[in-house]
Structures are given as C-alpha cells and as structure tokens.
Design an enzyme around this catalytic site. Structure first.
Site, short mmCIF file in Angstrom:
data_model
loop_
_atom_site.label_atom_id
_atom_site.label_comp_id
_atom_site.label_asym_id
_atom_site.label_seq_id
_atom_site.Cartn_x
_atom_site.Cartn_y
_atom_site.Cartn_z
N LYS A 187 -2.55 11.76 30.17
CA LYS A 187 -2.83 12.20 31.54
C LYS A 187 -3.33 13.64 31.50
O LYS A 187 -2.55 14.59 31.33
CB LYS A 187 -1.57 12.13 32.42
N GLY A 218 -4.85 11.53 36.84
CA GLY A 218 -4.17 11.36 38.12
C GLY A 218 -3.26 12.54 38.38
O GLY A 218 -3.11 13.44 37.54
N GLY A 220 -0.12 15.02 38.75
CA GLY A 220 1.10 15.23 37.99
C GLY A 220 2.32 14.65 38.69
O GLY A 220 3.17 14.02 38.06
N VAL A 223 1.49 10.37 38.45
CA VAL A 223 1.33 9.80 37.11
C VAL A 223 2.22 10.52 36.09
O VAL A 223 2.89 9.88 35.27
CB VAL A 223 -0.15 9.85 36.68
N GLY A 224 2.25 11.86 36.16
CA GLY A 224 3.06 12.63 35.22
C GLY A 224 4.53 12.26 35.33
O GLY A 224 5.21 12.03 34.33
N GLU A 262 5.35 22.53 25.46
CA GLU A 262 4.59 23.75 25.15
C GLU A 262 4.35 24.43 26.49
O GLU A 262 3.56 23.96 27.29
CB GLU A 262 3.25 23.41 24.49
N CYS A 296 -2.23 30.47 26.99
CA CYS A 296 -0.77 30.56 26.96
C CYS A 296 -0.30 31.60 25.95
O CYS A 296 0.74 32.22 26.13
CB CYS A 296 -0.17 29.20 26.67
N GLU A 396 4.49 35.19 33.81
CA GLU A 396 3.16 34.85 33.33
C GLU A 396 2.17 34.90 34.50
O GLU A 396 2.36 34.23 35.51
CB GLU A 396 3.18 33.45 32.74
#
Ligand code: NAD
Length: 489
Positions: A187, A218, A220, A223-224, A262, A296, A396
């Site tokens: 995904k 799709g 998050g 589908v996630g 990650e 990142c 961040e």
C-alpha cells in the site's frame, strides 16, 4: 512546452492503458477496485493534476491478502536462486524504465532532476541490488550441534510506505520480503502512487507468479488499518510517522504479527572542536535540505562548539542562500516544493511558532521564495537561539529547516544529540576518524556518518527509540521477513 504539457508527457510516456491507473494489481492481474473509486494525483510544483490512482477499500484488501496467502506456499518453497532469477528480471526491467521513473518521481513528489535520479531512483536500484547480493550469502540453513536451522519466508507481508522517497521506500521493503520468500501486499502513500504503478508493471513483466506481489493504493485509515489488523497478514513493515506507526503496532498486536517500524527522525550533525568547519557545515546544510528536508534521516540539528557558532551560522546561511529553489525539472535546481499544501502549512507553522518562542531566523522564513507563485515551495531556513526543549528542536519538521545550537563540552554535545525521543541517523565531524568514532559510539541512533562517510545500501538501516524498530537493507532487511525453524536430527 508548457508545464501542463510536460506533465501530460510524463503520463503518456507510461504507455499503459488509462484504465489501469484506476486499478489494483491482485492475484497476477489488473482489476478495478470493488467500489470503482479513484483519486487524483497532483504535481506539487505545478499544482496540476497529473494522473489518477485506485482508491482501494476493504474488499480489495481482502482480495489482495487472500491472493498473497494462496501464493505463499509455492513462492517460499522455491529454491532461493529461482526467486532471485525473477527479481533479477525486475532489476533489469527497472533499469530499462530508469528515465521514466525519474520523470515520474519529479512529477509526483517534486524532487529536482538530480535528486530524483540519484537519491530516489538510483539509490532505490542500489538497494535492490544489495538485497540480491546479500541473498547469495545468506545462511538459508545451518547446522548447530544436532540441529538443522532453517530460514523460511515469514508468510504474507503488508508493506505500507510514505510519500517522501516513494520508489526507494517501496524497494527497501519489497526487495527484502520477496527475496526472503514472503509474499507482498503493497500500500503506497496516497500522494505518490505513480512510481508504484510503474514498479508493478515491471514486476508483472518479470513473470512473477500470480499473488506473490499485490498493489492496492488506498487511504491509510482504510487499507493501511485493514492490513495492519488482518489475521492472515504475518508481518507488517511500515515506514511513516511515529504517530501512525504506533497505531499500526497497536492494530497488529492482536494477531501477534511481526512489526517493523521505520519512523520519524530528528538527527544531529555534531561538529567537534578541531574539525574542518567549512565542509562540515556545507554538507550538513545540504543534508538538511535534501529533498526539501523531507528525508527521515535529515540532519536537522547542527551542533557546533560555542567558539565556532557565529562562523558556522555565516557559513550555513551562505550555503542555504545559494541553493536554487524552483522548477524541479531544471538541472540546476537544488530544492523543489514540499509534497503538498498541508506539508507547506505544517512546515511554516513550525517556523512561526519557533519565532514566537524566541528563535532567530538566520536566513529563510515563511515567505514564498521570490518568483514562485505556484507550487508548495518553502525557503531553505536556518534557525538559531533555540532552547534544547523547544518544539523546533524536539519535533520532526519534515521541511527545509535546520537549527544550529552551540555546545560547551563533548558531554553536552552528546547530551544534546541524544536529547530527543528519536534516534534514526546522525553525523560526527572530527579532526580525525578516531575522535569522531568515539563520539559516534555514544550516540543513541541507528546510523552515523563519520566525516562525510557515504550511504551504504547494504548496511542496516533503522531507528532507536521513537524512530522505530527493526532494520531494513542488505542482509538485515531480508531477515525482517524470515522465520527460523530448528530440526533436531
Ligand atoms: P504517514 O505516517 O502519514 O503515512 C505513512 C503511510 O501510512 C502512508 O501509506 C499512509 O497512507 C499510511 N497510513 C496513514 N494512516 C494510517 C493508519 N491509521 N493505519 C495504517 N496506515 C496508515 O507518514 P507520511 O506523512 O506519508 O510520511 C512522512 C513520515 O514518514 C515522516 O514522519 C518521516 O520521518 C517518516 N519516514 C520515516 C522513514 C524511515 O525510514 N524511518 C523514511 C521515510 C519517512
């Protein structure tokens, strides 16, 4: 040629029927989503719509997981050289599509040409190559006393990826998973599905068995989440924000699946007394601004000896001011836009709050760069006079913003470097390698570049603390998708 025409060329260059852009790839073929929904994809530099993608839902997720589960026994039972032969064909197919992948990366994320070519596409290819090389040397089975220890694919792997390096992030996961003998449901991020479509074309052409690889673009939240909680998914490999990573881990816990995360970073570049200041500052600014700061591993905090602070600020501002911000299709451009209007809003919000909190903007700021009325551009920004617990130091930003802080002792430098919840990357610059390595050993972070050491696609990559768990790349990235079985003989 107008920008809109250029965008159209990128899409035409794909030479794939338009219907496929609304499709998912499940069980070895393209099919419409169950609900028939699509989303538009925007170019962040031109704000033009450049394509569409499937907007998959739960029914599509079910179909993809079922296909992957059905394909697993035979894919994992293949001798590793046979799996590697398929992936070698994928590698060759991607090499053939390199220019198109670069164009697509420029169009969907706004990465400048050079960055798209080197940091996105070529680095993604290097990561796949490193997986293929590592697989040759992996101990698929070994004797320990009277035991035969076997390494087997883990099962169905759900791979959920972010938008910042769309092609690279996908290869960093699926390369390790497919080599290991796992089957994959991918995904990709909503903002950047186009390079994932190109990759899927290539995988399909390479003759991968049906169901071994499935693509379901799709949302998050739909589908996630369905993947993270699915009882037939054995491993979920997630790259993205720490907030969503925690949600993925919580959903996965109920079915005790393996979770690799990650996540975000707030990495420090530490310049030690006696280091060569100018190249260290220059490289630190460039690393912070790479990909418009949406990296990142970006070294977003520069730590310098107090005696060097004013010189470092002058050097940093000078480098930031010479970065060319603008049209990412032009070879001289260093910084394109950030990925979306929401991302621009987030980044400028951080800068505004830092100023309200007493920070000094050395260069940059929230105004649009001159001459760029369209596109989600942010000026390269250097900030100083920040407290160690300030939001801009702790959180961040994911934009082209670098903070510069002085320190008075090595102890303090180490404490500042380790003084955020994150621990993904970092740099140490010393008068010699030994001095820099001694400090790097004390940093609670997954990767440290010593005096400008280069990225290694075969070295383990991953985070300490809230930057995640698990490791990607090389042998370590394959092992994420392996189970271990001992036969007592
Ligand atoms: P994000 O967390 O919003 O989204 C990442 C992926 O997760 C996307 O595919 C998204 O659709 C999906 N997702 C969103 N909500 C979900 C949910 N509730 N359940 C399951 N999946 C969900 O992150 P992003 O904005 O796409 O990417 C930026 C973030 O990613 C930054 O924090 C950055 O540091 C991090 N990142 C980390 C690494 C790394 O290797 N450590 C690499 C790149 C980016």
């Amino acid at each position: 040629m107008s920008t809109r025409q250029q965008d159209a060329r990128v899409i035409d260059g794909n030479r794939r029927p338009e219907w496929a852009r609304s499709a998912v790839y499940v069980d070895g073929g393209w099919r419409e989503t169950a609900a028939g929904r699509t989303v538009e994809v925007e170019n962040p530099a031109t704000e033009a719509v450049i394509g569409t993608a499937a907007d998959a839902g739960v029914a599509d997720t079910e179909a993809a997981v079922s296909a992957a589960a059905a394909a697993f026994p035979s894919w994992s039972a293949l001798p590793p050289p046979e799996r590697l032969a398929v992936l070698e064909r994928v590698y060759t197919g991607l090499e053939r599509r390199r220019d198109l992948l670069v164009e697509t990366t420029i169009a969907e994320i706004g990465a400048p040409l050079r960055v798209a070519r080197e940091a996105h596409v070529d680095t993604g290819m290097a990561v796949l190559r490193a997986y293929l090389d590592a697989a040759e040397e992996l101990a698929w089975q070994e004797r320990v006393g009277n035991s035969l220890v076997l390494r087997e694919g883990i099962g169905v792997a759900a791979c959920i990826t972010p938008w910042n390096y769309p092609f690279y992030q996908v290869l960093a996961k699926i390369g390790g998973a497919l080599v290991a003998g796992a089957t994959v449901v991918l995904k990709p991020a909503e903002l950047t599905p186009l390079s994932a479509y190109l990759l899927t074309d290539t995988i399909d052409e390479a003759g991968i068995p049906a169901g071994v690889f499935n693509l379901i673009p799709g949302p998050g939240r739909v589908v996630g989440e369905a993947l993270a909680g699915h009882p037939a998914v054995d491993a979920v490999s997630f790259t993205g924000s720490t907030r969503v990573g925690a949600r993925v881990a919580a959903l996965a816990a109920a079915s005790i699946k393996r979770v690799s995360l990650e996540l975000g970073g707030k990495s420090a570049s530490v310049i030690l007394p006696g280091a060569d200041l100018e190249p260290a500052v220059r490289a630190s600014v460039e690393a912070a601004m790479l990909n418009s700061g949406q990296t990142c591993t970006a070294w977003t905090r520069l730590l310098v000896p107090r005696a060097d602070l004013e010189t470092a600020l002058r050097l940093a501002a000078a480098r930031a001011d010479t970065l060319v911000v603008g049209d990412p299709t032009r070879p001289e451009t260093d910084l394109g836009p950030v990925a979306s209007p929401a991302q621009r809003h987030t980044v400028t919000g951080f800068i505004e709050r830092a100023v309200a909190d007493g920070a000094r903007i050395v260069t940059g700021g929230t105004e649009r760069p001159a001459g760029l009325a369209r596109g989600h551009y942010v000026r390269p920004t250097i900030v100083t006079d920040v407290a160690p617990d300030a939001e801009i130091v702790q959180e961040e930003v994911f934009g082209p913003v670098l903070t510069v802080q002085p320190y008075d002792s090595i102890e303090e430098a180490v404490a500042l470097a380790n003084g955020t919840p994150y621990g993904l990357a970092g740099a140490v610059w010393g008068p010699d390698q030994g001095a820099a390595v001694a400090v790097a050993r004390r940093l609670r972070t997954g990767q440290v570049d010593i005096n400008g050491g280069a990225f290694n696609p075969a070295a383990p990559f991953g985070g300490y603390g809230r930057s995640g768990n698990g490791r990607e790349l090389g042998r370590w990235g394959i092992e994420e998708f392996l189970e271990t079985k001992a036969l007592q003989l």
